[in-house]
Design a protein around this motif. Structure first.
Motif, mmCIF file in Angstrom:
data_model
loop_
_atom_site.group_PDB
_atom_site.id
_atom_site.type_symbol
_atom_site.label_atom_id
_atom_site.label_comp_id
_atom_site.label_asym_id
_atom_site.label_seq_id
_atom_site.Cartn_x
_atom_site.Cartn_y
_atom_site.Cartn_z
ATOM 1 N N SER A 76 0.946 -1.220 0.003
ATOM 2 C CA SER A 76 0.132 -0.061 -0.060
ATOM 3 C C SER A 76 0.615 1.150 -0.166
ATOM 4 O O SER A 76 2.213 1.124 0.487
ATOM 5 C CB SER A 76 -0.819 0.092 1.254
ATOM 6 O OG SER A 76 -1.485 1.316 1.463
ATOM 7 N N ARG A 85 -5.742 -1.570 -0.727
ATOM 8 C CA ARG A 85 -4.699 -0.684 0.287
ATOM 9 C C ARG A 85 -4.283 -1.522 0.996
ATOM 10 O O ARG A 85 -3.422 -1.145 1.826
ATOM 11 C CB ARG A 85 -5.038 0.524 0.647
ATOM 12 C CG ARG A 85 -5.616 1.263 -0.302
ATOM 13 C CD ARG A 85 -4.603 2.027 -1.288
ATOM 14 N NE ARG A 85 -4.995 3.044 -2.180
ATOM 15 C CZ ARG A 85 -4.488 3.446 -3.167
ATOM 16 N NH1 ARG A 85 -3.201 2.698 -3.679
ATOM 17 N NH2 ARG A 85 -4.742 4.259 -3.927
ATOM 18 N N TYR A 98 -6.506 2.515 7.296
ATOM 19 C CA TYR A 98 -5.802 3.048 6.127
ATOM 20 C C TYR A 98 -5.934 4.795 6.185
ATOM 21 O O TYR A 98 -4.878 5.383 5.984
ATOM 22 C CB TYR A 98 -6.465 2.813 4.883
ATOM 23 C CG TYR A 98 -5.893 3.550 3.482
ATOM 24 C CD1 TYR A 98 -6.594 4.278 3.213
ATOM 25 C CD2 TYR A 98 -4.438 3.346 3.202
ATOM 26 C CE1 TYR A 98 -6.080 5.223 2.029
ATOM 27 C CE2 TYR A 98 -4.154 3.987 2.018
ATOM 28 C CZ TYR A 98 -4.817 4.857 1.386
ATOM 29 O OH TYR A 98 -4.387 5.511 0.387
#
Length: 654
Positions: free
Chosen positions: A396, A589, A596
Motif C-alpha cells: 500500500s 490498500r 488506512y
C-alpha cells in the motif's frame, strides 16, 4: 468528449451525497402502496412549501424524491401487471421522473458531478425500462440532455459498458444532426469493450500454474529441515524439547500456511462477470449456475420481489467483490465471492464448507545422530482446513515512505493489538498488516522509542490482560505518561447485556467472560493517571464481519447495537464505526478502511495533525470510501472523557 463537460466534472467534494443515494436502494423499505402515497403527498407539500419557506432545502426535497422513486420501483417489481398497485406505481414514477431530472440539473449547476450522475442515471434507467415505455419519458424535452450527461460521465470514467448503453440511447432519442457529436465516442467505447472481451481470462486459469505440491513440497521440506538442525549452542535436552512431535507439527503448519498464502497471492486472478457465463435460473432451488474460470458457482438468489429476474436482466452490470481463494485438490479454487447488482443488492457465493487444502507428505531428516525417535524417517502428514484467505498484491502507499521525526516522544507508550488469525471464527483480513504498519508509524513518525511500542499479533485473552498490566507497571514509574492504545480485530456484543467486547484469537465470542470488555478497557486505561490516552479501535461490535456476514454460522441476520461506553480519565477514543455498522477492509490498500485513513493522515501531516483535524479527516474519508466500495455506510466516531471536553481537539499524538 472529455473536454465537452470538463466544467461539470470539477465537483466540490460532496461525494458522500451521491454515494448515499446510490446505497439507499439496498436499504429501501417495502412500503405498502398506502404508505408510499402518504410519502408522495408529503413530498409535494414540501415542494410547495419551499417556495415561501427558506428553511426548506432543495437537497432534502431531491433526496426524498430519490428515496420515494426507489420505493415505487420496488412496488412495481412485486405487483402483478395491470393490478391497481402496478398502475399507481407507474403513475407516481412518471411524476417523480421530473424530480430526478431536476435533481441532476441542480447538482450539475453546483459542479457536484457525482451527485448529478446519481440522479441522471436513475432518470435514464427509469425511462428505458419496459414498464415505463408508455409514459413518454424518453420524449421529455430535458431527457436528451440528461442522457448526454450520463453518457459523457460514464465515458470519462472509462465505464465503457454503461457508456455504450447511454450513447446508443442518445442516438435513439435525438435527430440525426446531433449524432455526429457522439458517434465517434460510441465506436471507441465499443472498441474498448471488444478489447476487453479479447482479454478475458482463459476458461482454465490454472493452465500453466504449477500444482501446489510441485510449488511447495521441496521448499517446505528444505525449510523444515533447516529449522530442524541442531545449533551448536543448544544442549541435547534443549534440542529434543524444541523438535518435539508437537513443535514439529506446529512449525510445519506455519511454513505450509506461508507457502499457501504465497501460492494464492502469486497465481490467483481477478475476475469480472465478463469472464463468466450465467445459465438459466433454477426456480426449484432458487439459484443460478454460473460458469467461472475457477469452476461452477451455484449462487442462491431468491425469487421474491423479482430479485432473480432483476439479477438476470442486470447481469452485465453486476460487480464482483471480495474474492476469496483456497487450494483444493492441489489447485486454486474459489472459496467465496460477492455479487453486487447496480441496485445495491448483494448475493454471496460461499463454498468454504466443502474446500480443504491438499494433503502434503514431507520426509523430515534431522541432521543429528542422537535424537532417538525424532529421526525415524517416517512421513509426517498434515491436512489443515482453511475457510478464507485474503488475496492482496503489492504494498500500500501508506506502507512505504513513512515519515521520520526527530521529536522527542520518550514519555509516550503504545500498545498495539492486531488480531487477524482467529482459531474458532473467521479471520479479520489484513489486521496483522494494520498493526505492524501502525507500529512503524509510532516508531518513525511519532518517534516513540522502539521499547515503548508493545506489539501483540494474534493476541489471546491472557495477552490482552498482560498488555494492560504492563501499562499499569509503566504508569507507576512515570509522572508524565502518554498512552496510545490501538486494536484491530473482531469486536463482539453480548446479546443479553449489549455490552461490547474485544475478541481474543482463542475465543469465539459465545462466552464473553473470556473476552475483554470495552468497559473494563476504558476503566483500566482511565485509571493510569496518564496526561492523555488516545484509543483507536478498528473493529465493530455488532457481530458483523468485514464481508457482510456474521461471526457465527447460526447467528441472527440482524446485528446488535451495543452500549456506548463512556471513556474515563484523560481519554479520547476513535472508533471505526457507528452503532451496528460494519468495519470494512480496504482490500486494494491492504488495510482496514479506518486504519488506512488513520495512517494516511499521519503520513500526509508527518504526524503533526491535531486530534480534531484527524477526526474530521477520518469521518469524511471513511464514510465516502465505504459507500463507494461497499455501497454501505461506515462512519467513524469520536468519544472523549469529561476532563478532555475542552481541549482534546487541539491535542497531537506527538
Amino acid at each position: 468528449m472529455r473536454h465537452t463537460i470538463k466544467y461539470i466534472l470539477k465537483w466540490n467534494g460532496r461525494l458522500w451525497l451521491t454515494l448515499l443515494l446510490l446505497s439507499m436502494t439496498s436499504f429501501a423499505k417495502a412500503y405498502s402502496i398506502d404508505e408510499a402515497e402518504k410519502k408522495y403527498k408529503e413530498l409535494i407539500a414540501l415542494w410547495t412549501r419551499h417556495r415561501t419557506d427558506s428553511t426548506v432545502k432543495k437537497e432534502d426535497i431531491y433526496l426524498a424524491a430519490y428515496r420515494l422513486n426507489t420505493t415505487y420501483k420496488d412496488i412495481l417489481d412485486v405487483s402483478p401487471r395491470l393490478s391497481e398497485n402496478y398502475t399507481k406505481a407507474k403513475t407516481a414514477l412518471r411524476e417523480l421522473f421530473g424530480f430526478l431530472t431536476n435533481g441532476a440539473a441542480f447538482y450539475s449547476q453546483r459542479k457536484d458531478a457525482k451527485s448529478a450522475f446519481a440522479f441522471a442515471e436513475e432518470a435514464v434507467n427509469l425511462a428505458m425500462t419496459k414498464e415505463m415505455q408508455d409514459k413518454g419519458l424518453r420524449n421529455e424535452k430535458a431527457y436528451a440532455g440528461i442522457v448526454y450527461f450520463a453518457a459523457t460521465y460514464t465515458y470519462n470514467s472509462e465505464n465503457f459498458e454503461q457508456a455504450v448503453k447511454y450513447l446508443q440511447e442518445y442516438v435513439d432519442v435525438t435527430d440525426a444532426a446531433k449524432h455526429s457529436r457522439v458517434k465517434p465516442f460510441l465506436e471507441q467505447a465499443k472498441q474498448q469493450l471488444s478489447a476487453h472481451e479479447k482479454n478475458r481470462l482463459p476458461k482454465d486459469v490454472n493452465q500453466g500454474v504449477p500444482d501446489f505440491d510441485t510449488f511447495a513440497k521441496e521448499t517446505l521440506a528444505r525449510q523444515l529441515n533447516e529449522w530442524g538442525k541442531k545449533s551448536p549452542f543448544e544442549t541435547v535436552d534443549e534440542y529434543k524439547q524444541r523438535v518435539s512431535d508437537e513443535n514439529v507439527s506446529q512449525k510445519r503448519r506455519e511454513l505450509q500456511q506461508a507457502l499457501t498464502d504465497e501460492y494464492v497471492e502469486r497465481f490467483a486472478c481477478q475476475m469480472t462477470v465478463a469472464d463468466m457465463d450465467i445459465k438459466p435460473y433454477d426456480a426449484e432451488h432458487e439459484s443460478f449456475l454460473i460458469v467461472s474460470p475457477y469452476g461452477n458457482i451455484i449462487l442462491p438468489v431468491p425469487r421474491s420481489r423479482n430479485q432473480a429476474l432483476s439479477f438476470s436482466e442486470q447481469w452485465n452490470n453486476v460487480q464482483l467483490y471480495n474474492p476469496q481463494f483456497v487450494v483444493t485438490d492441489n489447485r486454486l479454487a474459489l472459496a467465496s465471492l460477492t455479487f453486487s447488482t447496480p441496485a445495491g443488492r448483494q448475493y454471496v457465493y460461499d463454498n468454504r464448507q466443502n474446500l480443504a487444502y491438499n494433503e502434503i507428505s514431507v520426509d523430515v531428516h534431522f541432521d543429528v545422530a542422537d535424537i532417538g525417535n525424532n529421526s525415524n524417517g517416517n512421513d509426517v502428514r498434515t491436512n489443515p482446513k482453511i475457510g478464507k484467505i485474503e488475496v492482496v498484491a503489492g504494498k500500500s502507499d501508506v506502507d512505504t515512505d513513512i515519515p521520520k521525526s526527530r521529536a522527542n516522544n520518550a514519555n509516550t507508550y503504545a500498545v498495539i493489538i492486531a488480531n487477524e488469525r482467529y482459531r474458532k471464527v473467521s479471520p479479520v483480513p489484513m489486521a496483522g498488516n494494520d498493526g505492524r504498519v501502525f507500529a512503524q508509524y509510532c516508531e518513525k513518525t511519532l518517534n516513540l522509542p522502539c521499547e515503548n511500542v508493545m506489539f501483540y499479533e494474534n493476541a489471546t485473552f491472557a495477552d490482552m490482560i498482560d498488555a494492560v498490566s504492563q501499562l499499569k507497571v509503566i504508569a507507576s514509574l512515570h509522572s508524565d505518561l502518554k498512552v496510545i492504545f490501538y486494536y484491530a480485530g473482531h469486536g463482539i456484543p453480548n446479546e443479553s447485556s449489549h455490552d461490547a467486547f474485544l475478541l481474543p484469537v482463542d475465543a469465539d465470542g459465545r462466552q464473553t467472560k473470556v473476552c475483554y470488555p470495552v468497559k473494563e478497557l476504558y476503566s483500566e486505561l482511565g485509571a493510569l493517571r496518564a496526561s492523555s490516552v488516545v484509543v483507536f479501535l478498528d473493529a465493530c461490535f455488532s457481530g458483523a464481519t468485514g464481508d457482510g456476514g456474521t461471526l457465527f454460522a447460526d447467528a441472527r441476520s440482524v446485528f446488535i447495537t451495543t452500549k456506548e461506553e463512556r471513556p474515563a480519565g484523560n481519554m479520547v477514543v476513535f472508533s471505526a464505526t457507528t452503532g451496528d455498522q460494519t468495519a470494512y477492509p480496504y482490500k486494494e490498500r491492504e488495510h482496514g478502511l479506518f486504519t488506512y485513513y488513520l495512517l494516511k493522515r499521519l503520513q500526509e501531516t508527518k504526524g503533526k495533525t491535531t486530534l480534531g483535524e484527524l477526526s474530521q479527516y477520518l469521518i469524511k474519508n471513511v464514510q465516502e470510501k465505504s459507500l463507494l466500495l461497499n455501497k454501505k455506510l461506515q462512519t467513524p466516531t469520536v468519544a472523549f472523557s469529561a476532563s478532555m471536553a475542552g481541549g482534546w481537539k487541539n491535542m497531537k499524538l506527538r
